[in-house]
Enzyme design. Structure first.
Site, PDB file in Angstrom:
ATOM      1  N   CYS A   7      -2.221  -2.181   3.211  1.00 18.90           N
ATOM      2  CA  CYS A   7      -2.205  -3.215   4.243  1.00 18.90           C
ATOM      3  C   CYS A   7      -2.708  -2.550   5.530  1.00 18.90           C
ATOM      4  O   CYS A   7      -3.535  -1.644   5.448  1.00 18.90           O
ATOM      5  CB  CYS A   7      -0.809  -3.842   4.398  1.00 18.90           C
ATOM      6  N   ARG A   8      -2.213  -2.946   6.665  1.00 19.62           N
ATOM      7  CA  ARG A   8      -2.667  -2.321   7.909  1.00 19.62           C
ATOM      8  C   ARG A   8      -1.973  -0.973   8.122  1.00 19.62           C
ATOM      9  O   ARG A   8      -2.609   0.018   8.422  1.00 19.62           O
ATOM     10  CB  ARG A   8      -2.413  -3.245   9.105  1.00 19.62           C
TER      11      ARG A   8
END
Length: 156
Positions: A108-109
Site C-alpha cells: 500500500c502506501r
C-alpha cells in the site's frame, strides 16, 4: 536459606514450562492501531524492491497486489500490479482465488492497509504472501518505475 533457593528455582522452572508464549494468543489481541506496522514484519515475510525486480525476470509465478484506493493506484503504481482496495479484499476473494497458491506480493502506501489485507488473505488460505518492504513510499523514493493508468493521465 537453601530451602528458599530450591523453592524459587523449582517455581521458576515450573512457571517457564507452563506459561504460554506471547504468539499463542489470537493475533487480533496483538494488533493494535499503533503497532500494526511493526507486527506486519512478524506475520508476513518482506521482499525488497530489488528482489521484486529480480523476481520479474525469473520464471516464478507471482502477482503484485496494490491495496490502495483506485485513485491512488491510478496516480501511480508498481508496473503490472493489480488493484484491489484493502476495503474490498474480502469481497473480491473470488477474483483473487486463481492466485491462492502463487506468490502474492502486497503493498500500500506505507504498510498499514497492506497488513490488514495480508491478514484477510492469510485467513482465507493464501499461503505464499509477501510484503513489499517500504511499500509505495520506498518504491518512489528509490526512483523505480511507476505505471500510471491512462484515465489518470487524461485528467492531468
Amino acid at each position: 536459606m537453601l530451602n528458599i533457593t530450591k523453592f524459587f528455582a523449582i517455581t521458576l522452572s515450573i512457571t517457564s514450562f507452563t506459561a504460554e508464549p506471547v504468539f499463542a494468543q489470537p493475533v487480533d489481541n496483538l494488533l493494535k492501531p499503533d503497532v500494526t506496522k511493526q507486527v506486519t514484519s512478524y506475520l508476513t515475510p518482506q521482499i525488497s524492491q530489488q528482489e521484486l525486480l529480480l523476481l520479474k525476470d525469473s520464471e516464478v509465478e507471482f502477482i503484485v497486489l496494490d491495496v490502495r484506493t483506485k485513485e491512488e493506484y491510478d496516480q501511480g503504481h508498481v508496473p503490472n500490479a493489480i488493484n484491489v482496495s484493502h476495503t474490498d479484499v474480502e469481497h473480491q476473494l473470488n477474483s483473487l482465488l486463481p492466485y491462492k497458491n502463487k506468490k502474492v506480493i502486497v503493498y500500500c502506501r506505507s504498510g498499514r492497509r497492506a497488513a490488514m489485507a495480508e491478514r484477510i488473505l492469510s485467513n482465507n488460505g493464501f499461503s505464499d504472501l509477501w510484503h513489499l518492504k517500504g511499500d509505495m513510499n520506498a518504491w518512489k523514493k528509490a526512483n523505480l518505475p511507476v505505471a500510471i493508468t491512462s484515465e489518470s493521465s487524461k485528467k492531468s
